[in-house]
Design an enzyme around this catalytic site. Structure first.
Site, mmCIF file in Angstrom:
data_model
loop_
_atom_site.group_PDB
_atom_site.id
_atom_site.type_symbol
_atom_site.label_atom_id
_atom_site.label_comp_id
_atom_site.label_asym_id
_atom_site.label_seq_id
_atom_site.Cartn_x
_atom_site.Cartn_y
_atom_site.Cartn_z
ATOM 1 N N SER A 31 34.029 73.514 12.030
ATOM 2 C CA SER A 31 35.441 73.829 11.751
ATOM 3 C C SER A 31 35.575 74.579 10.430
ATOM 4 C CB SER A 31 36.261 72.539 11.669
ATOM 5 O OG SER A 31 36.287 71.896 12.910
ATOM 6 N N ASP A 324 35.744 64.646 18.502
ATOM 7 C CA ASP A 324 34.486 65.261 18.938
ATOM 8 C C ASP A 324 33.324 64.252 18.972
ATOM 9 O OD1 ASP A 324 35.738 67.679 19.246
ATOM 10 O OD2 ASP A 324 35.178 68.411 17.250
HETATM 11 C C1 S3P Z 1 38.666 71.897 16.004
HETATM 12 C C2 S3P Z 1 39.643 71.057 16.437
HETATM 13 C C3 S3P Z 1 39.478 70.120 17.556
HETATM 14 C C4 S3P Z 1 38.006 69.888 17.887
HETATM 15 C C5 S3P Z 1 37.229 71.167 17.922
HETATM 16 C C6 S3P Z 1 37.314 71.888 16.591
HETATM 17 C C7 S3P Z 1 38.962 72.822 14.913
HETATM 18 O O1 S3P Z 1 40.124 70.647 18.703
HETATM 19 O O2 S3P Z 1 37.894 69.209 19.126
HETATM 20 O O3 S3P Z 1 35.860 70.914 18.218
HETATM 21 O O4 S3P Z 1 38.038 73.371 14.307
HETATM 22 O O5 S3P Z 1 40.150 73.013 14.629
HETATM 23 P P1 S3P Z 1 41.724 70.471 18.908
HETATM 24 O O6 S3P Z 1 42.344 70.987 17.715
HETATM 25 O O7 S3P Z 1 42.072 71.259 20.110
HETATM 26 O O8 S3P Z 1 41.893 68.992 19.122
#
Ligand code: S3P
Length: 448
Positions: A31, A324
């Protein structure tokens, strides 16, 4: 197998090792890596990123930014230099932007592109083309951009004609950092103020990083606000290790009495540490040592000692903080005494695969009683597990969770379709072989 023809089909064969120990580092946070490149391209001046995750998802973000004219160079292992000239310097790409398997690439770039006065098309692989996009199309449309997607804007590819945006106050239907971030990245380019309210707080890396780049993102309860038309300044930053990647090693050790490991330099942002809380509740010993801050993000070394775990309840309020990590935690539950119940997990059905269905289907092949409800999972601990053949279903986190389960099986396990692991954790198998040499992990390429 998922995505036939898109990747070579590779499998792992492995079994229970006699011990797991060592001191490791996991690759950079996915992220934070995406956001560092995107904000760097929107800022003015150089952004030097150390520890950038060179996984396929983040490389897709770099490729898309380059196609938009961003100047990005790479020096040495994981060091990325972005020379930003402000969002106005980005230009219409002459081809589609391929986000691959990455929802973060597609949704965050949609927010950036909503403010740019040209046409762009964001596409992805078969998994991404089935993931919901209305959640970004609606707010970005309300801000003044024009977006098209398949099935009335529900699915990628998305075509975006950006332009002059106005700030909005938006309440997201689900807690989602990708949606929140898309709105904030559009809000940075809009006139006036933008406010995003979530039902539960999702990861806040975008807010923290915007502030580190010189724009103040203000939080009040579950609402974050940003003023538009601000100027961001590039900064040097170090990406911490990804707690979502560390989670596989945390579980491998936490569920094995006598095992011990140190995972260095892991991001421990409180919006991401739900898995640590759950594993502690299950009886694991995890201490955070040498806690410090890097570019507004808390970082620590995680010292884990194994124990016999016991089942627990993971309530809906906790889900965004461990979204996750559910595949890894499901394996911990499979190794625990008693039952573990996970509720409020509807979002798991729209990840890289339907993770509730995938976990129920694949873990039961190893003899674990798992029942999936509409938004829940009930797992009964069944240590030791039996061996067999399981499928990642093309999902990187499923592949790694199943490999961790294999470390506790009575016979050999074959995890099929593991090339997808490169999306978030290149080098996972090598690192596993380093801390658990006795597992004999071998990668084979199947004839298909
Ligand atoms: C992420 C947010 C999450 C996560 C993804 C990465 C991000 O998804 O599941 O692996 O980097 O903002 P969502 O925001 O759709 O829940």
């Amino acid at each position: 197998m998922t995505n036939p023809g898109e990747r070579p089909v590779r499998s792992w064969i492995l079994h229970a090792p006699d011990r797991i120990e060592g001191s490791i580092r996991v690759p950079g946070d996915k992220s934070i890596s995406h956001r560092s490149a995107i904000l760097g391209a929107m800022a003015h001046g150089p952004t030097e990123i150390q520890g950038f995750l060179r996984g396929e998802d983040c490389l897709a973000t770099l490729r898309a930014l380059r196609a938009l004219g961003a100047e990005i160079t790479e020096s040495g292992e994981g060091c990325i230099h972005v020379l930003g000239r402000g969002p106005e310097a980005l230009c219409e790409p002459d081809t589609i932007l391929d986000a691959g398997n990455s929802g973060t690439t597609l949704r965050l770039l949609a927010g950036l592109l909503a403010g740019r006065p040209f046409l762009s098309v964001l596409a992805g692989d078969a998994s991404l083309r089935g993931r919901p996009m209305r959640r970004v199309v609606d707010p970005l449309t309300a801000m003044g951009a024009t977006l098209w997607g398949r099935a009335g804007g529900q699915y990628p590819p998305l075509a975006i004609r950006g332009g002059e945006l106005r700030g909005i106050a938006w309440t997201t239907p689900v807690p989602s950092a990708q949606v929140k971030s898309a709105i904030l990245l559009a809000g940075v380019q809009a006139s006036g103020e933008t406010h995003v309210t979530e039902p539960l707080l999702s990861r806040d890396h975008t807010e923290r990083m915007l502030t580190a780049f010189g724009l103040l993102a203000r939080r009040q309860g579950r609402t974050v606000s940003i003023s538009g038309k601000g100027r961001m300044r590039g900064i040097p930053l170090v990406v911490p290790g990804d707690i979502s990647s560390a989670a596989f090693f945390l579980v491998a050790v936490a569920a094995r009495p006598g095992a011990e490991i140190l995972i260095q330099d892991v991001g421990v942002n409180p919006t991401r540490t739900g898995s640590l809380e759950v594993l502690r509740r299950m009886g694991a010993s995890i201490t955070e040592e040498h806690v410090r801050a890097e570019a507004g993000e808390p970082v620590a070394d995680l010292h884990v000692r194994g124990a016999q775990l016991h089942g627990t309840t993971i309530e809906a309020e906790l889900i965004p903080r461990l979204i996750d990590e559910v595949p890894a935690l499901a394996v911990a539950a499979a190794l625990a005494e008693g039952e573990t119940f996970i509720s409020g997990g509807a979002e798991l059905r729209v990840k890289e695969v339907d993770r509730l269905a995938a976990l129920a289907g694949e873990l039961s092949k190893l003899g674990i009683p798992v029942a999936a409800g509409q938004d829940s999972l009930c797992i009964t601990g069944a240590h030791p597990l039996r061996g067999g053949v399981v499928q990642s279903r093309g999902d990187h986190r499923m592949a790694m969770a199943l490999a961790i389960a294999a470390l506790f099986a009575q016979e050999e396990v074959r995890v099929e379709d593991v090339a997808c692991v490169d999306t978030s954790f290149p080098g996972f198998a090598r690192l596993l072989a380093e801390v658990a040499p006795g597992c004999g992990i071998q990668e084979i390429t199947d004839a298909n």
